[in-house]
Design a protein around this motif. Structure first.
Motif, PDB file in Angstrom:
ATOM      1  N   UNK A  70      11.845  -1.662   8.055  1.00 53.50           N
ATOM      2  CA  UNK A  70      10.537  -1.794   8.718  1.00 53.50           C
ATOM      3  C   UNK A  70      10.362  -3.271   9.024  1.00 53.50           C
ATOM      4  N   UNK A  71      10.144  -3.617  10.276  1.00 54.73           N
ATOM      5  CA  UNK A  71       9.995  -5.044  10.608  1.00 54.73           C
ATOM      6  C   UNK A  71       8.778  -5.655   9.904  1.00 54.73           C
ATOM      7  N   UNK A  72       9.023  -6.626   9.085  1.00 51.64           N
ATOM      8  CA  UNK A  72       7.956  -7.393   8.444  1.00 51.64           C
ATOM      9  C   UNK A  72       8.320  -8.865   8.564  1.00 51.64           C
ATOM     10  N   UNK A  73       7.322  -9.697   8.494  1.00 52.02           N
ATOM     11  CA  UNK A  73       7.531 -11.133   8.622  1.00 52.02           C
ATOM     12  C   UNK A  73       7.697 -11.727   7.227  1.00 52.02           C
ATOM     13  N   UNK A  74       8.803 -12.405   6.955  1.00 47.54           N
ATOM     14  CA  UNK A  74       8.980 -13.038   5.642  1.00 47.54           C
ATOM     15  C   UNK A  74       7.963 -14.169   5.441  1.00 47.54           C
ATOM     16  N   UNK A  75       7.495 -14.305   4.221  1.00 46.65           N
ATOM     17  CA  UNK A  75       6.572 -15.388   3.865  1.00 46.65           C
ATOM     18  C   UNK A  75       7.188 -16.180   2.726  1.00 46.65           C
ATOM     19  N   UNK A  76       7.115 -17.491   2.811  1.00 43.57           N
ATOM     20  CA  UNK A  76       7.755 -18.346   1.818  1.00 43.57           C
ATOM     21  C   UNK A  76       7.083 -18.304   0.455  1.00 43.57           C
ATOM     22  N   UNK A  77       5.770 -18.390   0.429  1.00 38.69           N
ATOM     23  CA  UNK A  77       5.086 -18.572  -0.841  1.00 38.69           C
ATOM     24  C   UNK A  77       4.546 -17.292  -1.457  1.00 38.69           C
ATOM     25  N   UNK A  78       4.125 -16.347  -0.635  1.00 37.32           N
ATOM     26  CA  UNK A  78       3.491 -15.157  -1.180  1.00 37.32           C
ATOM     27  C   UNK A  78       3.771 -13.974  -0.256  1.00 37.32           C
ATOM     28  N   UNK A  79       4.113 -12.850  -0.840  1.00 38.44           N
ATOM     29  CA  UNK A  79       4.355 -11.641  -0.065  1.00 38.44           C
ATOM     30  C   UNK A  79       3.023 -10.912   0.126  1.00 38.44           C
ATOM     31  N   UNK A  80       2.519 -10.838   1.355  1.00 38.00           N
ATOM     32  CA  UNK A  80       1.211 -10.205   1.576  1.00 38.00           C
ATOM     33  C   UNK A  80       1.228  -8.688   1.359  1.00 38.00           C
ATOM     34  N   UNK A  81       2.410  -8.116   1.191  1.00 43.31           N
ATOM     35  CA  UNK A  81       2.505  -6.674   0.963  1.00 43.31           C
ATOM     36  C   UNK A  81       2.382  -6.302  -0.513  1.00 43.31           C
ATOM     37  N   UNK A  82       2.379  -7.292  -1.396  1.00 40.12           N
ATOM     38  CA  UNK A  82       2.245  -7.026  -2.827  1.00 40.12           C
ATOM     39  C   UNK A  82       0.806  -6.610  -3.129  1.00 40.12           C
ATOM     40  N   UNK A  83       0.678  -5.523  -3.871  1.00 43.37           N
ATOM     41  CA  UNK A  83      -0.647  -5.048  -4.296  1.00 43.37           C
ATOM     42  C   UNK A  83      -0.986  -5.713  -5.619  1.00 43.37           C
ATOM     43  N   UNK A  84      -1.966  -6.586  -5.611  1.00 45.21           N
ATOM     44  CA  UNK A  84      -2.354  -7.276  -6.831  1.00 45.21           C
ATOM     45  C   UNK A  84      -3.311  -6.456  -7.673  1.00 45.21           C
ATOM     46  N   UNK A  85      -3.946  -5.477  -7.060  1.00 42.69           N
ATOM     47  CA  UNK A  85      -4.805  -4.544  -7.789  1.00 42.69           C
ATOM     48  C   UNK A  85      -4.763  -3.204  -7.074  1.00 42.69           C
ATOM     49  N   UNK A  86      -5.065  -2.159  -7.810  1.00 43.19           N
ATOM     50  CA  UNK A  86      -5.076  -0.829  -7.203  1.00 43.19           C
ATOM     51  C   UNK A  86      -6.349  -0.662  -6.381  1.00 43.19           C
ATOM     52  N   UNK A  87      -6.217  -0.227  -5.144  1.00 44.24           N
ATOM     53  CA  UNK A  87      -7.411  -0.007  -4.330  1.00 44.24           C
ATOM     54  C   UNK A  87      -8.130   1.264  -4.765  1.00 44.24           C
ATOM     55  N   UNK A  88      -9.381   1.363  -4.383  1.00 43.39           N
ATOM     56  CA  UNK A  88     -10.126   2.609  -4.603  1.00 43.39           C
ATOM     57  C   UNK A  88      -9.651   3.682  -3.634  1.00 43.39           C
ATOM     58  N   UNK A  89      -9.305   3.253  -2.405  1.00 42.33           N
ATOM     59  CA  UNK A  89      -8.847   4.168  -1.358  1.00 42.33           C
ATOM     60  C   UNK A  89      -7.611   3.558  -0.698  1.00 42.33           C
TER      61      UNK A  89
END
Length: 145
Positions: A70-89
């Motif tokens: 899946x095309x995603x843009x690499x990020x040097x410092x932080x991966x924006x796809x990481x879930x830091x908390x579980x969403x409600x929805x």
């Protein structure tokens, strides 16, 4: 008449926002469709969209197959796809059909939303109760003889 620009808010994919004190995360479903192609369930059967959504929660990553398939843009410092908390929805769009359930471990409400243009279906979520309702719209010409 001019359209009220406050009615439509464009968001990135994925999109995370607080609504009524509830964290809602939504994707266009590309990540989920790709996971379904790479993971098999019991008896080597394909997993459902909800199963794939639940895997993203389990792994705390919205797009574990990116950037490989899946095309995603690499990020040097932080991966924006990481879930830091579980969403409600947690929502995925462009699913083959509507489905919803709560996860047993995080109590996140998972929702697979089909393409409106193909199904005439839309989904409402009560953000106070997290109850999900499916709306079906029919073309008036379908009922005329």
């Amino acid at each position: 008449p001019h359209a009220n620009s406050n009615l439509v808010h464009r968001t990135p994919n994925p999109s995370a926002a607080m609504h009524g004190g509830k964290l809602v995360i939504a994707t266009d479903g590309t990540n989920i469709e790709d996971l379904q192609q790479h993971i098999l369930g019991p008896g080597n059967s394909p997993i459902t969209a909800l199963d794939a959504l639940e895997k993203t929660l389990e792994w705390s990553h919205l797009c574990p197959t990116g950037p490989d398939s899946v095309p995603t843009v690499p990020h040097l410092e932080q991966d924006p796809m990481v879930l830091e908390e579980s969403p409600h929805v947690l929502v995925c769009g462009n699913a083959p059909q509507f489905a919803t359930r709560k996860t047993p471990t995080t109590t996140t409400t998972l929702i697979a939303v089909p393409q409106f243009s193909q199904t005439g279906e839309a989904v409402l979520v009560n953000l106070e109760t997290l109850q999900v309702e499916l709306l079906r719209f029919q073309d008036e010409t379908e009922h005329q003889e």
